[in-house]
Design a protein around this motif. Structure first.
Motif, mmCIF file in Angstrom:
data_model
loop_
_atom_site.group_PDB
_atom_site.id
_atom_site.type_symbol
_atom_site.label_atom_id
_atom_site.label_comp_id
_atom_site.label_asym_id
_atom_site.label_seq_id
_atom_site.Cartn_x
_atom_site.Cartn_y
_atom_site.Cartn_z
ATOM 1 N N GLY A 144 1.104 61.353 117.336
ATOM 2 C CA GLY A 144 2.308 61.112 116.549
ATOM 3 C C GLY A 144 2.927 59.757 116.805
ATOM 4 O O GLY A 144 4.042 59.488 116.339
ATOM 5 N N VAL A 145 2.232 58.881 117.533
ATOM 6 C CA VAL A 145 2.762 57.535 117.766
ATOM 7 C C VAL A 145 2.975 56.843 116.423
ATOM 8 O O VAL A 145 2.206 57.045 115.475
ATOM 9 C CB VAL A 145 1.800 56.727 118.675
ATOM 10 N N GLU A 146 4.015 56.039 116.314
ATOM 11 C CA GLU A 146 4.466 55.508 115.026
ATOM 12 C C GLU A 146 3.655 54.293 114.581
ATOM 13 O O GLU A 146 4.204 53.207 114.319
ATOM 14 C CB GLU A 146 5.955 55.149 115.109
ATOM 15 N N LEU A 147 2.359 54.461 114.464
ATOM 16 C CA LEU A 147 1.470 53.387 114.030
ATOM 17 C C LEU A 147 0.499 53.931 112.990
ATOM 18 O O LEU A 147 0.043 55.079 113.096
ATOM 19 C CB LEU A 147 0.701 52.804 115.216
ATOM 20 N N ALA A 148 0.181 53.107 112.006
ATOM 21 C CA ALA A 148 -0.707 53.537 110.927
ATOM 22 C C ALA A 148 -2.131 53.769 111.425
ATOM 23 O O ALA A 148 -2.583 53.119 112.371
ATOM 24 C CB ALA A 148 -0.713 52.493 109.812
ATOM 25 N N TYR A 149 -2.799 54.703 110.788
ATOM 26 C CA TYR A 149 -4.218 54.989 111.005
ATOM 27 C C TYR A 149 -4.539 55.489 112.417
ATOM 28 O O TYR A 149 -5.546 55.127 113.000
ATOM 29 C CB TYR A 149 -5.075 53.763 110.675
ATOM 30 N N GLU A 150 -3.662 56.340 112.953
ATOM 31 C CA GLU A 150 -3.995 56.962 114.231
ATOM 32 C C GLU A 150 -5.101 57.991 114.003
ATOM 33 O O GLU A 150 -5.025 58.824 113.098
ATOM 34 C CB GLU A 150 -2.786 57.652 114.861
ATOM 35 N N SER A 151 -6.119 57.959 114.837
ATOM 36 C CA SER A 151 -7.221 58.913 114.748
ATOM 37 C C SER A 151 -6.952 60.093 115.677
ATOM 38 O O SER A 151 -6.290 59.952 116.707
ATOM 39 C CB SER A 151 -8.535 58.231 115.142
ATOM 40 N N GLY A 158 3.053 49.286 108.361
ATOM 41 C CA GLY A 158 2.472 50.266 107.462
ATOM 42 C C GLY A 158 3.037 51.658 107.660
ATOM 43 O O GLY A 158 3.376 52.351 106.694
ATOM 44 N N LYS A 159 3.163 52.070 108.911
ATOM 45 C CA LYS A 159 3.613 53.428 109.215
ATOM 46 C C LYS A 159 5.068 53.651 108.809
ATOM 47 O O LYS A 159 5.424 54.717 108.277
ATOM 48 C CB LYS A 159 3.441 53.711 110.704
ATOM 49 N N LEU A 160 5.920 52.671 109.046
ATOM 50 C CA LEU A 160 7.357 52.817 108.767
ATOM 51 C C LEU A 160 7.785 51.942 107.595
ATOM 52 O O LEU A 160 8.909 51.429 107.557
ATOM 53 C CB LEU A 160 8.169 52.469 110.019
ATOM 54 N N ASP A 161 6.901 51.781 106.619
ATOM 55 C CA ASP A 161 7.184 50.915 105.474
ATOM 56 C C ASP A 161 8.454 51.342 104.747
ATOM 57 O O ASP A 161 9.273 50.501 104.360
ATOM 58 C CB ASP A 161 5.987 50.923 104.516
ATOM 59 N N ASP A 162 8.649 52.644 104.548
ATOM 60 C CA ASP A 162 9.837 53.126 103.832
ATOM 61 C C ASP A 162 11.124 52.766 104.567
ATOM 62 O O ASP A 162 12.109 52.352 103.939
ATOM 63 C CB ASP A 162 9.761 54.638 103.630
ATOM 64 N N ARG A 163 11.128 52.928 105.863
ATOM 65 C CA ARG A 163 12.327 52.630 106.646
ATOM 66 C C ARG A 163 12.611 51.129 106.682
ATOM 67 O O ARG A 163 13.772 50.703 106.687
ATOM 68 C CB ARG A 163 12.180 53.159 108.080
ATOM 69 N N LEU A 164 11.565 50.326 106.709
ATOM 70 C CA LEU A 164 11.741 48.876 106.764
ATOM 71 C C LEU A 164 12.079 48.275 105.403
ATOM 72 O O LEU A 164 12.784 47.264 105.329
ATOM 73 C CB LEU A 164 10.468 48.222 107.312
ATOM 74 N N THR A 165 11.606 48.889 104.330
ATOM 75 C CA THR A 165 11.777 48.317 102.996
ATOM 76 C C THR A 165 13.217 48.362 102.513
ATOM 77 O O THR A 165 13.719 47.408 101.924
ATOM 78 C CB THR A 165 10.874 49.060 101.984
#
Length: 580
Positions: A394-401, A181-188
């Motif tokens: 700033g860790v590269e994971l979606a939905y960091e609180s 989710g977090k790096l969707d653009d880079r992976l797509t």
């Protein structure tokens, strides 16, 4: 003479008619070739020239296998079966359905009889996620009006390993949760385009001045800092620990304190990304180490001690008078462990996790008697600004609180609040925040940017990403040495026999109350353990948390054994050599 005139009139009339017809043809040709030229060219282009999308391949995801990247998420091709109901004759429908059911089995859509009967449409999907073998078997039946579309699907050779860190790709091809989710653009990546004149079978020809061939740009192949072996053991140790304690939920994070790279993130309950659509409770998708802030309890005392030493208001041997209670702002704060009364050192206060000792440090950051604005400002500066509590890492994971650390001048940020913060209550933090902060106070004072990215694969070449120093000198080297020694002593005082001989292992327990219906509950507590291990320097930091509804879970009793299990295994896996 009269007859000749009549003959001439007919000739002229015929000539006029011919000329009129020719004029009509000329006007019509002018209209078609000049006025309507662009329209008919466009129509011809539409018939003869096809625009074909060249789909980009989604980037693969690797984990580390020791020092070597290993594939953790791959792509596989599956097939969608569709039909044209207008082409399939009514007498052939039964055979088509029978064949599809026989070969496609459980991949068949519900109500395919209804779908194939919708003759007002030209496209109906009857089966999805067919294997190549299934597609080839159906093709051999030469069924009229049946076609296939290739679809890329994620494949997980390690099953559900690191599920919450990875996330998944939904049916629309979009990354959800985790790294997906977090790096969707880079992976797509970016789809390509092939525009070409085609034959009657839509096969592209090489002729045509309007041909376009834009190659697809495949997504990046990302290498995680997660070590699949450490991840696998952490997941097993956590699952075993929860089974022993009967706890409902748990999380583990393991970091390299010398780089900020995260080596493992384990969560229970978990799921299989290949079967994300079977998950009943969406909470299973969340990575608790980054998305679930909580009051971490006494593990925060390590940061309070670090703050006090770095500001010069205490040393490990500094003393205070412990009566097992201390009053702040008219509120009485008590120790969970009783009996260590009298004049005692700060080292002893840390060993026995005494709240009174931590509140005393907070007071000494001010005027020595009160946790005044100066004391609160200093605590906020260290906790929030230096150690990164209450803000996203700033860790590269979606939905960091980001959690929450109350400002020192906030109406709710008075000295009672900050007295509670000194022993880990009254503020919401995430496990990744606490782990990164702890790394900085035992590694010499460098706060590394927490990361799950170790680099990228460029073909067969691994290009490693360098660690990022977010802040240097958060505490001094001298402070770091003292804090690390204190944390080691705190663990060895009670648990020295649990660790492998010849290694330096330190840690701190934490048992925190939770808020139920707006009030702190004594019947529901979270158990946490935070520690490190290594040889001549800290090589790993492990944080463990266990929880359950209406359960009293303790750091030392329920979380610490999980830490010990992983720690002893890590010493062997990293091939560290004992001192002496």
């Amino acid at each position: 003479m009269k007859l000749e005139l009549q003959h001439g009139s007919r000739t002229r009339l015929l000539a006029f008619i011919v000329l009129g017809l020719m004029a009509i043809f000329v006007v019509r040709l002018f209209y078609l070739q000049i006025i309507k030229h662009d329209e008919y060219v466009a129509m011809a282009m539409e018939e003869q020239v096809k625009r074909l999308t060249i789909p980009a391949k989604r980037g693969m995801i690797y984990a580390m296998d020791g020092a070597t990247p290993a594939k953790l998420v791959m792509n596989t091709t599956v097939y969608t079966l569709f039909v044209d109901p207008q082409v399939i004759k009514e007498k052939d429908r039964a055979n088509v359905l029978k064949t599809i059911r026989r070969i496609a089995g459980g991949n068949v859509q519900p109500s395919i009889e209804e779908l194939i009967s919708r003759t007002d449409t030209r496209y109906q999907i009857l089966a999805t996620k067919l294997t190549r073998t299934q597609a080839e078997l159906i093709k051999k039946e030469t069924l009229t009006g049946v076609g296939f579309q290739e679809v890329s699907q994620r494949y997980y050779p390690e099953g559900g390993l690191a599920a919450q860190t990875l996330g998944f790709v939904n049916a629309e091809g979009h990354g959800q949760y985790g790294i997906e989710g977090k790096l969707d653009d880079r992976l797509t990546g970016k789809d390509g385009l092939l525009q070409s004149v085609t034959d009657v079978s839509n096969v592209p020809l090489t002729i045509g001045r309007n041909n376009v061939n834009q190659p697809a740009q495949d997504g990046e192949n990302i290498v995680l800092s997660i070590d699949k072996n450490i991840q696998s053991y952490a997941e097993k140790a956590l699952a075993d620990g929860l089974q022993r304690t009967k706890a409902e939920k748990g999380s583990v994070i393991i970091m390299d304190p010398q780089t900020g790279k995260i080596m493992a993130m384990a969560n229970q309950p978990t799921y299989n990304p290949a079967e994300f659509n079977k998950v009943q409770d969406g909470a299973a998708f969340n990575n608790g180490t980054v998305s679930t802030p909580y009051e971490a309890g006494s593990v925060i005392k390590t940061l309070t001690v670090a703050t006090g030493i770095d500001k010069g208001v205490i040393t490990p041997d500094s003393t205070y008078v412990n009566t097992d209670t201390i009053t702040v702002g008219g509120k009485t704060i008590k120790n969970a462990t009783k009996g260590q009364t009298g004049t005692i050192t700060m080292q002893r206060a840390l060993n026995y996790s005494l709240n009174t000792g931590m509140v005393t440090i907070a007071q000494r950051l001010g005027d020595g008697k009160n946790i005044n604005v100066q004391a609160r400002g200093t605590m906020y500066s260290y906790f929030h600004d230096k150690f990164g509590l209450g803000r996203q890492t700033g860790v590269e994971l979606a939905y960091e609180s980001e959690g929450n650390v109350v400002l020192p001048n906030d109406a709710s940020g008075a000295e009672v609040r900050y007295s509670n913060m000194s022993f880990g209550q009254g503020m919401d933090v995430t496990m990744v925040q606490v782990s990164a902060a702890f790394c900085s106070i035992i590694n010499g004072g460098t706060y590394y940017q927490p990361t799950v990215i170790n680099g990228v694969m460029d073909g067969t070449d691994f290009k490693e990403k360098q660690s990022v120093v977010a802040q240097s000198g958060v505490i001094s080297q001298a402070t770091s040495d003292k804090v690390r020694s204190m944390v080691h002593t705190a663990r060895s005082t009670f648990y020295a026999g649990s660790d492998k001989k010849g290694f330096e292992v330190g840690g701190k327990t934490g048992t925190s109350q939770t808020i139920v219906n707006g009030d702190y509950s004594d019947d529901q507590t979270i158990g946490t353990y935070l520690g490190y291990g290594g040889d001549d320097a800290p090589r790993y930091v492990i944080m463990v948390q266990v929880s359950g509804k209406n359960m009293n879970l303790e750091g030392g009793k329920h979380a610490m054994p999980i830490f010990t299990d992983i720690s002893n295994w890590m010493l062997d896996y990293l091939k560290l050599q004992p001192k002496g």
